[in-house]
Design a protein around this motif. Structure first.
Motif, PDB file in Angstrom:
ATOM      1  N   LYS A  67      10.461  -2.953  31.920  1.00 36.84           N
ATOM      2  CA  LYS A  67      11.085  -4.216  30.690  1.00 36.84           C
ATOM      3  C   LYS A  67      12.603  -4.115  30.390  1.00 36.84           C
ATOM      4  O   LYS A  67      13.129  -5.212  29.791  1.00 36.84           O
ATOM      5  CB  LYS A  67      10.220  -3.910  29.426  1.00 36.84           C
ATOM      6  CG  LYS A  67       8.849  -4.398  29.749  1.00 36.84           C
ATOM      7  CD  LYS A  67       7.733  -4.142  28.221  1.00 36.84           C
ATOM      8  CE  LYS A  67       6.514  -4.270  28.579  1.00 36.84           C
ATOM      9  NZ  LYS A  67       6.021  -5.442  27.467  1.00 36.84           N
ATOM     10  N   LYS A  68      13.214  -3.409  31.166  1.00 37.34           N
ATOM     11  CA  LYS A  68      14.704  -3.307  31.104  1.00 37.34           C
ATOM     12  C   LYS A  68      15.282  -2.894  29.887  1.00 37.34           C
ATOM     13  O   LYS A  68      16.445  -3.508  29.202  1.00 37.34           O
ATOM     14  CB  LYS A  68      15.280  -4.604  31.707  1.00 37.34           C
ATOM     15  CG  LYS A  68      14.903  -4.773  33.102  1.00 37.34           C
ATOM     16  CD  LYS A  68      15.497  -5.844  33.552  1.00 37.34           C
ATOM     17  CE  LYS A  68      15.339  -6.226  35.108  1.00 37.34           C
ATOM     18  NZ  LYS A  68      16.273  -5.400  36.130  1.00 37.34           N
TER      19      LYS A  68
ATOM     20  N   ASP B 249       6.139  10.889  36.134  1.00 37.80           N
ATOM     21  CA  ASP B 249       4.998  11.065  35.571  1.00 37.80           C
ATOM     22  C   ASP B 249       4.678  10.461  34.143  1.00 37.80           C
ATOM     23  O   ASP B 249       3.593  10.523  33.569  1.00 37.80           O
ATOM     24  CB  ASP B 249       4.543  12.673  35.478  1.00 37.80           C
ATOM     25  CG  ASP B 249       5.385  13.424  34.580  1.00 37.80           C
ATOM     26  OD1 ASP B 249       6.170  12.729  33.860  1.00 37.80           O
ATOM     27  OD2 ASP B 249       5.209  14.820  34.560  1.00 37.80           O
ATOM     28  N   SER B 250       5.757   9.693  33.564  1.00 38.09           N
ATOM     29  CA  SER B 250       5.628   9.202  32.435  1.00 38.09           C
ATOM     30  C   SER B 250       5.246   7.528  32.481  1.00 38.09           C
ATOM     31  O   SER B 250       6.154   6.626  32.937  1.00 38.09           O
ATOM     32  CB  SER B 250       7.108   9.327  31.874  1.00 38.09           C
ATOM     33  OG  SER B 250       7.081   8.366  30.755  1.00 38.09           O
ATOM     34  N   VAL B 251       4.298   7.064  32.200  1.00 39.89           N
ATOM     35  CA  VAL B 251       3.930   5.556  32.092  1.00 39.89           C
ATOM     36  C   VAL B 251       4.738   4.939  31.055  1.00 39.89           C
ATOM     37  O   VAL B 251       5.338   3.894  31.309  1.00 39.89           O
ATOM     38  CB  VAL B 251       2.418   5.565  31.581  1.00 39.89           C
ATOM     39  CG1 VAL B 251       1.864   3.996  31.445  1.00 39.89           C
ATOM     40  CG2 VAL B 251       1.507   6.185  32.624  1.00 39.89           C
ATOM     41  N   ASN B 252       5.012   5.622  29.841  1.00 39.08           N
ATOM     42  CA  ASN B 252       5.812   4.680  28.993  1.00 39.08           C
ATOM     43  C   ASN B 252       7.433   4.527  29.682  1.00 39.08           C
ATOM     44  O   ASN B 252       7.881   3.222  29.463  1.00 39.08           O
ATOM     45  CB  ASN B 252       5.998   5.632  27.583  1.00 39.08           C
ATOM     46  CG  ASN B 252       5.059   5.510  26.801  1.00 39.08           C
ATOM     47  OD1 ASN B 252       4.262   4.683  26.699  1.00 39.08           O
ATOM     48  ND2 ASN B 252       5.012   6.548  25.951  1.00 39.08           N
ATOM     49  N   ALA B 253       8.032   5.658  30.292  1.00 40.21           N
ATOM     50  CA  ALA B 253       9.306   5.320  30.901  1.00 40.21           C
ATOM     51  C   ALA B 253       9.339   4.152  32.014  1.00 40.21           C
ATOM     52  O   ALA B 253       9.928   3.336  31.864  1.00 40.21           O
ATOM     53  CB  ALA B 253       9.876   6.580  31.520  1.00 40.21           C
ATOM     54  N   MET B 254       8.246   4.435  32.622  1.00 41.70           N
ATOM     55  CA  MET B 254       8.040   3.299  33.690  1.00 41.70           C
ATOM     56  C   MET B 254       8.071   1.726  33.124  1.00 41.70           C
ATOM     57  O   MET B 254       8.596   1.071  33.648  1.00 41.70           O
ATOM     58  CB  MET B 254       6.878   3.617  34.651  1.00 41.70           C
ATOM     59  CG  MET B 254       7.217   4.935  35.440  1.00 41.70           C
ATOM     60  SD  MET B 254       5.602   5.282  36.467  1.00 41.70           S
ATOM     61  CE  MET B 254       5.446   4.118  37.456  1.00 41.70           C
ATOM     62  N   LEU B 255       7.383   1.725  32.205  1.00 40.65           N
ATOM     63  CA  LEU B 255       7.055   0.402  31.400  1.00 40.65           C
ATOM     64  C   LEU B 255       8.488   0.101  30.848  1.00 40.65           C
ATOM     65  O   LEU B 255       8.784  -1.006  30.893  1.00 40.65           O
ATOM     66  CB  LEU B 255       6.113   0.590  30.506  1.00 40.65           C
ATOM     67  CG  LEU B 255       5.641  -0.678  29.877  1.00 40.65           C
ATOM     68  CD1 LEU B 255       5.199  -1.707  30.609  1.00 40.65           C
ATOM     69  CD2 LEU B 255       4.670  -0.520  28.495  1.00 40.65           C
TER      70      LEU B 255
ATOM     71  N   ARG C 143      11.072   1.166  44.619  1.00 43.91           N
ATOM     72  CA  ARG C 143       9.691   1.587  44.130  1.00 43.91           C
ATOM     73  C   ARG C 143       9.801   2.537  43.256  1.00 43.91           C
ATOM     74  O   ARG C 143      10.503   3.649  43.571  1.00 43.91           O
ATOM     75  CB  ARG C 143       8.731   1.959  45.173  1.00 43.91           C
ATOM     76  CG  ARG C 143       8.396   0.560  45.906  1.00 43.91           C
ATOM     77  CD  ARG C 143       7.357   0.584  47.208  1.00 43.91           C
ATOM     78  NE  ARG C 143       6.806   2.077  47.199  1.00 43.91           N
ATOM     79  CZ  ARG C 143       6.187   2.767  48.076  1.00 43.91           C
ATOM     80  NH1 ARG C 143       6.773   2.432  49.571  1.00 43.91           N
ATOM     81  NH2 ARG C 143       5.439   3.489  47.810  1.00 43.91           N
ATOM     82  N   ILE C 144       9.105   2.660  42.176  1.00 40.56           N
ATOM     83  CA  ILE C 144       8.965   3.608  41.171  1.00 40.56           C
ATOM     84  C   ILE C 144       7.192   3.869  41.195  1.00 40.56           C
ATOM     85  O   ILE C 144       6.600   3.064  40.572  1.00 40.56           O
ATOM     86  CB  ILE C 144       9.498   3.210  39.802  1.00 40.56           C
ATOM     87  CG1 ILE C 144      10.953   2.985  39.946  1.00 40.56           C
ATOM     88  CG2 ILE C 144       9.212   4.395  38.888  1.00 40.56           C
ATOM     89  CD1 ILE C 144      11.760   2.501  38.456  1.00 40.56           C
TER      90      ILE C 144
ATOM     91  N   GLU D  37      12.493  10.776  30.085  1.00 45.85           N
ATOM     92  CA  GLU D  37      12.130  10.214  31.175  1.00 45.85           C
ATOM     93  C   GLU D  37      12.368   8.984  31.350  1.00 45.85           C
ATOM     94  O   GLU D  37      12.624   8.902  32.787  1.00 45.85           O
ATOM     95  CB  GLU D  37      10.379  10.072  30.665  1.00 45.85           C
ATOM     96  CG  GLU D  37       9.668  11.519  30.299  1.00 45.85           C
ATOM     97  CD  GLU D  37       9.290  12.241  31.628  1.00 45.85           C
ATOM     98  OE1 GLU D  37       9.470  11.928  32.555  1.00 45.85           O
ATOM     99  OE2 GLU D  37       8.519  13.309  31.346  1.00 45.85           O
ATOM    100  N   PHE D  38      12.824   8.093  30.274  1.00 43.51           N
ATOM    101  CA  PHE D  38      13.381   6.823  30.820  1.00 43.51           C
ATOM    102  C   PHE D  38      14.942   6.991  31.500  1.00 43.51           C
ATOM    103  O   PHE D  38      15.181   6.401  32.382  1.00 43.51           O
ATOM    104  CB  PHE D  38      13.433   5.960  29.309  1.00 43.51           C
ATOM    105  CG  PHE D  38      14.466   4.903  29.444  1.00 43.51           C
ATOM    106  CD1 PHE D  38      13.905   3.816  30.059  1.00 43.51           C
ATOM    107  CD2 PHE D  38      15.610   4.711  29.078  1.00 43.51           C
ATOM    108  CE1 PHE D  38      14.716   2.543  30.170  1.00 43.51           C
ATOM    109  CE2 PHE D  38      16.682   3.671  28.938  1.00 43.51           C
ATOM    110  CZ  PHE D  38      15.962   2.555  29.526  1.00 43.51           C
ATOM    111  N   LEU D  39      15.663   7.815  30.784  1.00 41.78           N
ATOM    112  CA  LEU D  39      16.996   8.150  31.123  1.00 41.78           C
ATOM    113  C   LEU D  39      17.010   8.577  32.642  1.00 41.78           C
ATOM    114  O   LEU D  39      17.999   8.222  33.525  1.00 41.78           O
ATOM    115  CB  LEU D  39      18.030   8.775  30.244  1.00 41.78           C
ATOM    116  CG  LEU D  39      18.060   8.123  28.998  1.00 41.78           C
ATOM    117  CD1 LEU D  39      19.080   9.037  28.028  1.00 41.78           C
ATOM    118  CD2 LEU D  39      19.059   6.746  29.168  1.00 41.78           C
TER     119      LEU D  39
END
Length: 153
Positions: free
Chosen positions: A99-100, A89-95, A134-135, A65-67
Motif C-alpha cells: 500500500k506504500k 515473516d510479517s504479513v502486516n509489513a508486506m501489506l 518479489r516479496i 519489519e516494514f522498514l
C-alpha cells in the motif's frame, strides 16, 4: 558424518529447504516491549552474511519489519540488484509496503520523532519508486525461524 536431510539445499551456507530461493535476502525485526527498543536486519540467504543492521531505536516490531523491507528494496535499487527475492515473516509489513504506507499508530513525540521521520522517508521512497522485487512470505511453520531472526523469543 551426518548428512543434511535430502529436502534441504546443499548450495548455501544456511540450512534452507529446497523450496526457498537461495538468491534472496531475509529481513526481520525485534522489539523489546511494544513500543520499545526496536532493531531490524537483513541476511543474504546464499552466504549467511548480514547485509545490513539498523537500531536499536524506540519503536514497534511492525515498524521494524516494514522498514527492513523498504531498506532492502532501496539497497537493491541502489546496487542495481534485480534478480533477488525478499523474504519477510510479517504479513502486516508486506501489506504496508504493497500500500506504500506505514500504518502505525505509534504516538509521535520527542522519543519517536526521529523514527517518524525515517518512516516518512520510507513512505516517500515507496511512492516514488516502481517496486518490481518479489516479496515473499516466510513460512515459519514449515521452514522454522527466518534466518534474519534475532533469536530472542
Amino acid at each position: 558424518m551426518l548428512q543434511s536431510p535430502p529436502d534441504y539445499r546443499h548450495d548455501t551456507v544456511l540450512p534452507l529447504p529446497m523450496e526457498v530461493s537461495a538468491n534472496a535476502w531475509a529481513v526481520d525485526a525485534a522489539c523489546s516491549g511494544n513500543p520499545g527498543p526496536m532493531e531490524y536486519r537483513c541476511v543474504d540467504l546464499a552466504t549467511g552474511a548480514q547485509v545490513f543492521h539498523f537500531g536499536p531505536m524506540h519503536g514497534t516490531n511492525n515498524i521494524g519489519e516494514f522498514l527492513a523491507i523498504v531498506h532492502a528494496l532501496a539497497l537493491m535499487d541502489k546496487q542495481g540488484i534485480t534478480d533477488k527475492i525478499i523474504y519477510s515473516d510479517s504479513v502486516n509489513a508486506m501489506l504496508w509496503v504493497k500500500k506504500k504506507q506505514c500504518r502505525t499508530k505509534l504516538e509521535r513525540n520527542a522519543n519517536t520523532e526521529k523514527l517518524h521521520e525515517i518512516i516518512a522517508r520510507a513512505n516517500l521512497w515507496l511512492r516514488s519508486h516502481n517496486v518490481t522485487t518479489r516479496i515473499e512470505k516466510w513460512d515459519t511453520v514449515r521452514w522454522g525461524e527466518i534466518p534474519a531472526d534475532f533469536g530472542r523469543k
